[in-house]
Scaffold this motif. Sequence first.
Motif, PDB file in Angstrom:
ATOM      1  N   ALA A 107       0.828  -1.209   0.000  1.00  0.00           N
ATOM      2  CA  ALA A 107       0.000   0.000   0.000  1.00  0.00           C
ATOM      3  C   ALA A 107       0.860   1.255   0.000  1.00  0.00           C
ATOM      4  O   ALA A 107       0.556   2.242  -0.701  1.00  0.00           O
ATOM      5  N   ALA A 108       1.961   1.242   0.763  1.00  0.00           N
ATOM      6  CA  ALA A 108       2.861   2.396   0.792  1.00  0.00           C
ATOM      7  C   ALA A 108       3.523   2.595  -0.569  1.00  0.00           C
ATOM      8  O   ALA A 108       3.676   3.726  -1.041  1.00  0.00           O
ATOM      9  N   ALA A 109       3.934   1.491  -1.208  1.00  0.00           N
ATOM     10  CA  ALA A 109       4.559   1.590  -2.531  1.00  0.00           C
ATOM     11  C   ALA A 109       3.565   2.109  -3.567  1.00  0.00           C
ATOM     12  O   ALA A 109       3.916   2.917  -4.434  1.00  0.00           O
ATOM     13  N   GLU A 110       2.335   1.640  -3.476  1.00  0.00           N
ATOM     14  CA  GLU A 110       1.300   2.044  -4.437  1.00  0.00           C
ATOM     15  C   GLU A 110       0.995   3.530  -4.331  1.00  0.00           C
ATOM     16  O   GLU A 110       0.643   4.190  -5.327  1.00  0.00           O
ATOM     17  N   ALA A 111       1.138   4.076  -3.127  1.00  0.00           N
ATOM     18  CA  ALA A 111       0.852   5.491  -2.908  1.00  0.00           C
ATOM     19  C   ALA A 111       2.039   6.383  -3.243  1.00  0.00           C
ATOM     20  O   ALA A 111       1.915   7.609  -3.228  1.00  0.00           O
ATOM     21  N   GLY A 112       3.178   5.786  -3.546  1.00  0.00           N
ATOM     22  CA  GLY A 112       4.377   6.557  -3.829  1.00  0.00           C
ATOM     23  C   GLY A 112       4.367   7.170  -5.216  1.00  0.00           C
ATOM     24  O   GLY A 112       3.535   6.817  -6.067  1.00  0.00           O
ATOM     25  N   PRO A 113       5.291   8.096  -5.480  1.00  0.00           N
ATOM     26  CA  PRO A 113       5.347   8.753  -6.791  1.00  0.00           C
ATOM     27  C   PRO A 113       5.838   7.804  -7.876  1.00  0.00           C
ATOM     28  O   PRO A 113       6.682   6.938  -7.636  1.00  0.00           O
ATOM     29  N   ALA A 114       5.304   7.967  -9.069  1.00  0.00           N
ATOM     30  CA  ALA A 114       5.748   7.156 -10.209  1.00  0.00           C
ATOM     31  C   ALA A 114       7.043   7.732 -10.771  1.00  0.00           C
ATOM     32  O   ALA A 114       7.270   8.945 -10.707  1.00  0.00           O
ATOM     33  N   PRO A 115       7.904   6.889 -11.317  1.00  0.00           N
ATOM     34  CA  PRO A 115       9.124   7.404 -11.959  1.00  0.00           C
ATOM     35  C   PRO A 115       8.782   8.350 -13.102  1.00  0.00           C
ATOM     36  O   PRO A 115       7.791   8.151 -13.811  1.00  0.00           O
TER      37      PRO A 115
ATOM     38  N   ASP B   5      12.220   0.351   6.045  1.00  0.00           N
ATOM     39  CA  ASP B   5      12.134   1.352   7.098  1.00  0.00           C
ATOM     40  C   ASP B   5      10.835   1.118   7.880  1.00  0.00           C
ATOM     41  O   ASP B   5       9.763   1.018   7.290  1.00  0.00           O
ATOM     42  N   GLU B   6      10.932   1.046   9.196  1.00  0.00           N
ATOM     43  CA  GLU B   6       9.742   0.730  10.001  1.00  0.00           C
ATOM     44  C   GLU B   6       8.682   1.816   9.927  1.00  0.00           C
ATOM     45  O   GLU B   6       7.489   1.523  10.068  1.00  0.00           O
ATOM     46  N   ARG B   7       9.078   3.051   9.712  1.00  0.00           N
ATOM     47  CA  ARG B   7       8.108   4.157   9.685  1.00  0.00           C
ATOM     48  C   ARG B   7       7.515   4.362   8.300  1.00  0.00           C
ATOM     49  O   ARG B   7       6.290   4.399   8.133  1.00  0.00           O
ATOM     50  N   THR B   8       8.376   4.476   7.281  1.00  0.00           N
ATOM     51  CA  THR B   8       7.879   4.773   5.928  1.00  0.00           C
ATOM     52  C   THR B   8       7.596   3.520   5.114  1.00  0.00           C
ATOM     53  O   THR B   8       6.948   3.594   4.079  1.00  0.00           O
TER      54      THR B   8
ATOM     55  N   LEU C 267      14.002   0.296 -11.293  1.00  0.00           N
ATOM     56  CA  LEU C 267      13.120   1.410 -10.939  1.00  0.00           C
ATOM     57  C   LEU C 267      11.724   1.019 -11.403  1.00  0.00           C
ATOM     58  O   LEU C 267      11.483   0.882 -12.601  1.00  0.00           O
ATOM     59  N   MET C 268      10.826   0.810 -10.446  1.00  0.00           N
ATOM     60  CA  MET C 268       9.520   0.230 -10.761  1.00  0.00           C
ATOM     61  C   MET C 268       8.386   1.228 -10.628  1.00  0.00           C
ATOM     62  O   MET C 268       8.403   2.082  -9.728  1.00  0.00           O
ATOM     63  N   PRO C 269       7.366   1.094 -11.471  1.00  0.00           N
ATOM     64  CA  PRO C 269       6.134   1.847 -11.245  1.00  0.00           C
ATOM     65  C   PRO C 269       5.496   1.387  -9.934  1.00  0.00           C
ATOM     66  O   PRO C 269       5.648   0.232  -9.532  1.00  0.00           O
ATOM     67  N   PRO C 270       4.785   2.274  -9.240  1.00  0.00           N
ATOM     68  CA  PRO C 270       4.171   1.902  -7.959  1.00  0.00           C
ATOM     69  C   PRO C 270       3.302   0.652  -8.045  1.00  0.00           C
ATOM     70  O   PRO C 270       3.316  -0.191  -7.143  1.00  0.00           O
ATOM     71  N   ARG C 271       2.558   0.512  -9.133  1.00  0.00           N
ATOM     72  CA  ARG C 271       1.653  -0.630  -9.251  1.00  0.00           C
ATOM     73  C   ARG C 271       2.428  -1.947  -9.328  1.00  0.00           C
ATOM     74  O   ARG C 271       2.021  -2.961  -8.760  1.00  0.00           O
ATOM     75  N   THR C 272       3.561  -1.925 -10.025  1.00  0.00           N
ATOM     76  CA  THR C 272       4.395  -3.125 -10.119  1.00  0.00           C
ATOM     77  C   THR C 272       5.007  -3.469  -8.770  1.00  0.00           C
ATOM     78  O   THR C 272       5.044  -4.638  -8.367  1.00  0.00           O
ATOM     79  N   SER C 273       5.492  -2.467  -8.053  1.00  0.00           N
ATOM     80  CA  SER C 273       6.049  -2.703  -6.722  1.00  0.00           C
ATOM     81  C   SER C 273       5.015  -3.349  -5.809  1.00  0.00           C
ATOM     82  O   SER C 273       5.300  -4.327  -5.102  1.00  0.00           O
TER      83      SER C 273
END
Length: 310
Positions: free
Chosen positions: A89-97, A264-267, A214-220
Amino acid sequence: MSEPTAPPVLPLRPARRQALRHHLLREAQRPARRSRRRLLVLAPAAVLAAAVTAGAIAQAWAPDSAPLVVTVAQGDRGGAALLLDQVAAAAEAGPAPSSGEGGYVYVKSRAAYAELGGGPARLQPMYTREIWIPRYERGDGLVRQPFSTWPFIGPVVSRRTLPDMTPNAEIVDLPSDPDQLLAKLYRERDRRGMGDSGDGAAFTAIGDILRESLMPPRTSAALYRAAAKIPGVEVVRGVTDAVGRPGIAVAHTDLRRRDEWIFDERTLEYLGERSYLVTATEVGPAGTVLGTMAVLQRAVVPQVGQRPRT
């Protein structure tokens, strides 16, 4: 006196490199016994090819180091699916390359891997690795790291062209459905990952993608949700990456070797990976570190060899 240069390194064919890597890691997992056999354990395929071809002179462990032996903590299998869903979920919410200018993916890391033979494992000095991967089309890449070590001088950093590399776009061209993605990894076991079991090979294959791409958020997100479906995946708490950053790990044990992805435990950002023995073998006691790596930077750059602006 002119500065010494690293000896030339010839690339290994993928099939040969995979077979060699599999053999070396199987040797590391053998039960403890007397042996005079010399072997080398290195994790990333490019590092393995360089060390096997060029060789390295053993050096005393440098102050800039990771532990030689770590505590083998109890894993929590029940919490793995929940953690990986949170990471996804955190990866999906991250910025796309950025899809704009930039023909190469740049990844910078710090790592150390164990040299084995004639006794216990010897973790080599930490080194910096930079790699440039073609972004969209197959072509030549570049890696910059120490390929040899000289007495009284230390590591000699060298640049080596990586011919005809698989582009980043092809590496991350994976199904977005976790079940389909995992099935693909199991089918392609012979050319992806490495392990004594299909589950171990699938876990390693995902780790290889996470390490240098370097992956798109959806792939991650799909990768992490697929990993949650691998039997034996567990959570290990209280871990640190190669540069000492604290985190929480997702781990899988194949025979006597545990591989961990550290977040990272927080992010919940991916920090790196490490591998170590969970039981004693001829290589060393339980907890002997076989490899540790921390990703420091990922970016898109216009040209091979060019570093991102800081």
